[in-house]
Design an enzyme around this catalytic site. Structure first.
Site, PDB file in Angstrom:
ATOM      1  N   LYS A 143       0.806  -1.219   0.000  1.00  0.00           N
ATOM      2  CA  LYS A 143       0.000   0.000   0.000  1.00  0.00           C
ATOM      3  C   LYS A 143       0.841   1.271   0.000  1.00  0.00           C
ATOM      4  O   LYS A 143       0.485   2.270  -0.614  1.00  0.00           O
ATOM      5  CB  LYS A 143      -0.969  -0.021   1.177  1.00  0.00           C
ATOM      6  CG  LYS A 143      -2.096  -1.037   1.016  1.00  0.00           C
ATOM      7  CD  LYS A 143      -3.035  -1.014   2.186  1.00  0.00           C
ATOM      8  CE  LYS A 143      -4.279  -1.861   1.925  1.00  0.00           C
ATOM      9  NZ  LYS A 143      -3.985  -3.259   1.605  1.00  0.00           N
ATOM     10  N   LYS A 185      -3.501   0.476   8.874  1.00  0.00           N
ATOM     11  CA  LYS A 185      -3.760  -0.546   7.864  1.00  0.00           C
ATOM     12  C   LYS A 185      -2.491  -1.318   7.551  1.00  0.00           C
ATOM     13  O   LYS A 185      -1.412  -0.744   7.421  1.00  0.00           O
ATOM     14  CB  LYS A 185      -4.283   0.091   6.571  1.00  0.00           C
ATOM     15  CG  LYS A 185      -5.612   0.797   6.732  1.00  0.00           C
ATOM     16  CD  LYS A 185      -5.982   1.587   5.498  1.00  0.00           C
ATOM     17  CE  LYS A 185      -6.363   0.708   4.354  1.00  0.00           C
ATOM     18  NZ  LYS A 185      -6.870   1.503   3.211  1.00  0.00           N
ATOM     19  N   GLY A 191      -9.310  -7.290   2.658  1.00  0.00           N
ATOM     20  CA  GLY A 191     -10.435  -7.954   3.288  1.00  0.00           C
ATOM     21  C   GLY A 191     -10.670  -7.557   4.722  1.00  0.00           C
ATOM     22  O   GLY A 191     -11.271  -8.300   5.494  1.00  0.00           O
ATOM     23  N   GLY A 192     -10.193  -6.366   5.108  1.00  0.00           N
ATOM     24  CA  GLY A 192     -10.397  -5.893   6.468  1.00  0.00           C
ATOM     25  C   GLY A 192      -9.407  -6.448   7.474  1.00  0.00           C
ATOM     26  O   GLY A 192      -9.441  -6.080   8.650  1.00  0.00           O
ATOM     27  N   HIS A 235     -17.617   3.953   0.296  1.00  0.00           N
ATOM     28  CA  HIS A 235     -16.625   3.089  -0.349  1.00  0.00           C
ATOM     29  C   HIS A 235     -17.097   2.843  -1.779  1.00  0.00           C
ATOM     30  O   HIS A 235     -18.049   2.101  -2.009  1.00  0.00           O
ATOM     31  CB  HIS A 235     -16.514   1.773   0.429  1.00  0.00           C
ATOM     32  CG  HIS A 235     -15.504   0.818  -0.119  1.00  0.00           C
ATOM     33  ND1 HIS A 235     -14.643   0.114   0.679  1.00  0.00           N
ATOM     34  CD2 HIS A 235     -15.197   0.452  -1.386  1.00  0.00           C
ATOM     35  CE1 HIS A 235     -13.867  -0.658  -0.067  1.00  0.00           C
ATOM     36  NE2 HIS A 235     -14.193  -0.469  -1.326  1.00  0.00           N
ATOM     37  N   ARG A 320      -7.165  -8.364  -8.876  1.00  0.00           N
ATOM     38  CA  ARG A 320      -7.841  -9.640  -9.089  1.00  0.00           C
ATOM     39  C   ARG A 320      -9.303  -9.374  -9.399  1.00  0.00           C
ATOM     40  O   ARG A 320      -9.750  -8.232  -9.390  1.00  0.00           O
ATOM     41  CB  ARG A 320      -7.743 -10.500  -7.830  1.00  0.00           C
ATOM     42  CG  ARG A 320      -8.239  -9.754  -6.581  1.00  0.00           C
ATOM     43  CD  ARG A 320      -8.349 -10.637  -5.371  1.00  0.00           C
ATOM     44  NE  ARG A 320      -8.548  -9.892  -4.137  1.00  0.00           N
ATOM     45  CZ  ARG A 320      -9.696  -9.377  -3.732  1.00  0.00           C
ATOM     46  NH1 ARG A 320     -10.767  -9.510  -4.483  1.00  0.00           N
ATOM     47  NH2 ARG A 320      -9.793  -8.728  -2.586  1.00  0.00           N
TER      48      ARG A 320
END
Length: 695
Positions: A143, A185, A191-192, A235, A320
């Site tokens: 990230k 993060k 996926g959290g 989001h 993906r």
């Protein structure tokens, strides 16, 4: 609904003249290995079969009899149930591809889909990886790196710290600069997982350590980034697609704002309330993001959209196919898996940007084995009964399970995805609600009732959504539960009819289900039956006095009601009709073990058939110490943090349970001395199992 894929001749004008096409792979794929399980494996296989491509499945010990194994032309065992020993073993999966003669591997989502090393290994072994180049996965998967690339490409990014210095001191200082609340993060997250919100400076270090621990388990990395936390963000993500010739397009956006545990639960396309100008800005920013890393294939660029001023900032790119890709297919008339296969084979994009048109509105609801009433705790167990809506041009049911299958503790608890399409948002939402009531499951707890409540919520109807929607509307999404006398009567009748049908089946020497026979009340004598039920922690005693074709029923000593019941014709479910004092209603009912389950327009209602008191007096649970920590769900006891004889205070973490790919820290409810630890680390434990008992 799918657009026609253009022929090679008609595509020739579409090739980018500025791109060197000499090194573009040209490979015909006639055998495909699907390196995944569940609904996404089945979904990929359906498209491959339609294209005449043979498929090869891989499966763990736990999945030998699963649907994706049955759908494939061939299947190979790749190891024990834990994904680290099976679905994440890239070299073993490549060995299967070579053995089976596969030209390509489709990774689905999750598992190896964004694994750089696996993509590189496929390239080394000359097996086509149906996904982007390893370099794009690496750049966008880290990230901190992706933020720098996006900034240079002119894609708006949110303020934060994305540096390499990961010391506590540096992160604390950067957090103070950004201000609270802020988002922590995992750099390699998704996926959290590895994501925490620090509301205050005092929260920061505990949340940081928790995020690091979860990230290390999920991704083998503890590097974190910090970002300003937008209080009421939406989001919004954009589906992009690129080929080997330098062409890239966007297929509009999806709104995935309504989430729990930082994971999506319901999605829609297109995002409501956006101007066409803003849609174009989002789409073009996403295409710039894809081109900045020389992207190839399907990808999703995720943005935080400020609910107030509609400004947007890059969050991350998922390299993906997304779980929610079907709603994009529904509004654009495309098959994105077909696009993936054709682009991986060396073909150019099937459509230009101008040729991609959106039509109507689509929703996807994710159906999980989880209990919304206790913090959406994931669950596991058998699907004793499973009935779904009829698939059509406006309804898709994406699943990898059948009735009788089991939702395993080793994998994600998603059971299915319900996808609907309508001419506009209102009609699509109405169809979603109706089809959710037809999605009926017994044997384990699901979130279907919650999804119905959510879809009916006034603010959701108005598209007044953001990522804190569930927390904001807890009171109205989780109203106090009431049970009508009608429902109690219907449950009691279900039990009696179930007993009678089983008796008829037994005498006939067959194994038919509880309502596979016609029934009525025609005894030659008058009899009173008593059925005791417990529903939502309340007990009910139902007396049923049977006559020739009707009966009289009363609940908890109340007034006698005149009742008749009959079965309604239905080819795939057991629909009953009751007439209670002139009120006719229809419902489906199932007896699942000790539970009676009703399905109606509000979803599922479950009650327990109570045992006689003497049967539970010697229950094995009677010797459980009330002062104990028990497993809130089935899982693996990953760590025990205390020892026998140790004094612990209330709120002290005592054990860590791994369930459904998530880490759950269990704490002592009060002060005490550890008495016993019945299960060792690494043990599989059932829901309710005692993990720590206290003196």
């Amino acid at each position: 609904m799918f657009h026609k894929i253009r022929t090679a001749a008609s595509r020739s004008r579409f090739l980018s003249t500025s791109c060197d096409t000499k090194n573009v792979p040209q490979r015909k794929i006639n055998k495909l290995l699907v390196a995944n399980r569940g609904e996404i494996a089945c979904r990929v296989m359906r498209t491959a079969n339609r294209l005449g491509i043979r498929t090869v499945a891989v499966f763990s010990d736990a999945d030998e009899k699963s649907l994706h194994v049955q759908m494939a032309n061939e299947a190979f065992n790749i190891g024990p149930a834990p994904s680290q020993q099976s679905y994440l073993k890239g070299e073993n999966i490549l060995d299967v591809a070579r053995k089976a003669g596969c030209q390509a591997i489709h990774p689905g989502y999750g598992f190896l889909s964004e694994n750089v090393e696996f993509a590189e290994l496929c390239q080394k072994e000359d097996v086509t990886f149906i996904g982007p180049p390893a370099t794009a996965i690496r750049d966008m998967g880290i990230k901190s790196t992706s933020k720098h690339i996006m900034s240079a490409a002119g894609v708006p990014i949110i303020n934060g710290y994305h540096g390499e210095d990961q010391s506590d001191e540096r992160l604390v200082n950067e957090a103070k600069k950004i201000g609270f609340p802020l988002m922590i993060k995992a750099v390699r997250g998704g996926g959290g997982k590895g994501m925490r919100i620090a509301e205050t400076e005092a929260d920061f270090l505990p949340m940081l350590q928790s995020a690091r621990t979860e990230s290390e388990k999920a991704f083998g990395d503890i590097s974190m980034l910090l970002e300003r936390y937008v209080r009421s963000p939406r989001h919004v993500e954009v589906q992009v697609f690129a080929d080997h010739y330098g062409n890239a397009v966007y297929l509009y956006e999806r709104d995935c704002s309504v989430q729990r545990r930082h994971q999506k639960i319901i999605e829609e396309a297109p995002a409501p309330g956006l101007s066409e100008e803003l849609r174009v800005q989002l789409g073009e920013a996403a295409v710039r993001a894809a081109k900045a890393v020389n992207y190839v294939g399907a990808g999703t660029v995720e943005f935080i959209l400020d609910k107030q001023d509609l400004s947007f900032h890059f969050m991350e790119m998922n390299t993906r196919l997304q779980v929610e890709h079907p709603i994009t297919e529904m509004i654009t008339g495309t098959d994105l898996v077909e696009w993936q296969i054709k682009v991986a084979s060396g073909e150019p994009l099937p459509l230009t940007q101008a040729e991609i048109q959106k039509r109507g509105h689509a929703f996807e609801a994710r159906i999980y084995a989880e209990d919304p009433d206790v913090g959406f705790l994931p669950g596991a167990g058998p699907l004793n009964y499973l009935a779904t809506p009829e698939p059509s041009s406006t309804t898709r049911v994406e699943t990898g399970v059948r009735q009788g299958d089991e939702v395993s503790v080793h994998y994600d608890p998603m059971i299915a995805k319900l996808v609907v399409w309508g001419e506009n948002r209102a009609s699509s939402l109405q169809l979603l609600i109706e089809q959710l009531t037809k999605f009926q499951i017994a044997g384990l707890q699901t979130n279907i009732n919650f999804l119905i409540s959510l879809a009916r919520h006034d603010h959701f109807h108005k598209a007044d959504v953001h990522t804190g929607f569930i927390e904001q509307h807890m009171d109205t999404l989780f109203p106090a539960k009431t049970l009508s006398t009608t429902k109690v009567v219907q449950m009691a009748l279900t039990q009696i009819l179930n007993e009678r049908a089983q008796s008829v089946g037994s005498r006939a020497g067959n194994t038919r289900g509880p309502f596979d026979t016609e029934f009525n009340f025609r005894p030659n004598y008058q009899v009173v039956r008593v059925v005791k039920l417990r529903v939502a922690e309340k007990d009910y005693t139902v007396e049923i006095q049977m006559f020739d074709e009707t009966c009289s029923v009363r609940v908890n000593g109340g007034n006698w009601l005149n009742v008749s019941v009959r079965r309604k014709p239905s080819h795939n479910r057991f629909l009953l009709e009751t007439n209670i004092d002139g009120h006719i209603s229809h419902f489906n009912s199932v007896v699942s073990g000790e539970h009676i389950v009703l399905f109606d327009e509000n979803g599922m209602i479950a009650g327990m058939i109570m045992q006689p008191q003497f049967l539970i007096a010697e229950s094995s649970l009677s010797n459980v110490d009330a002062s104990s920590v028990t497993a809130p769900m089935p899982g693996i006891l990953d760590r025990v943090l205390v020892k026998p004889g140790e004094l612990v205070k209330s709120g002290t973490p005592v054990a860590v349970l791994i369930a459904m790919k998530m880490e759950h820290v269990l704490k002592a409810a009060k002060d005490g001395v550890v008495k016993a630890i019945p299960n060792g680390e690494g043990s599989n434990v059932k829901k309710g199992a005692v993990l720590i008992s206290f003196e």
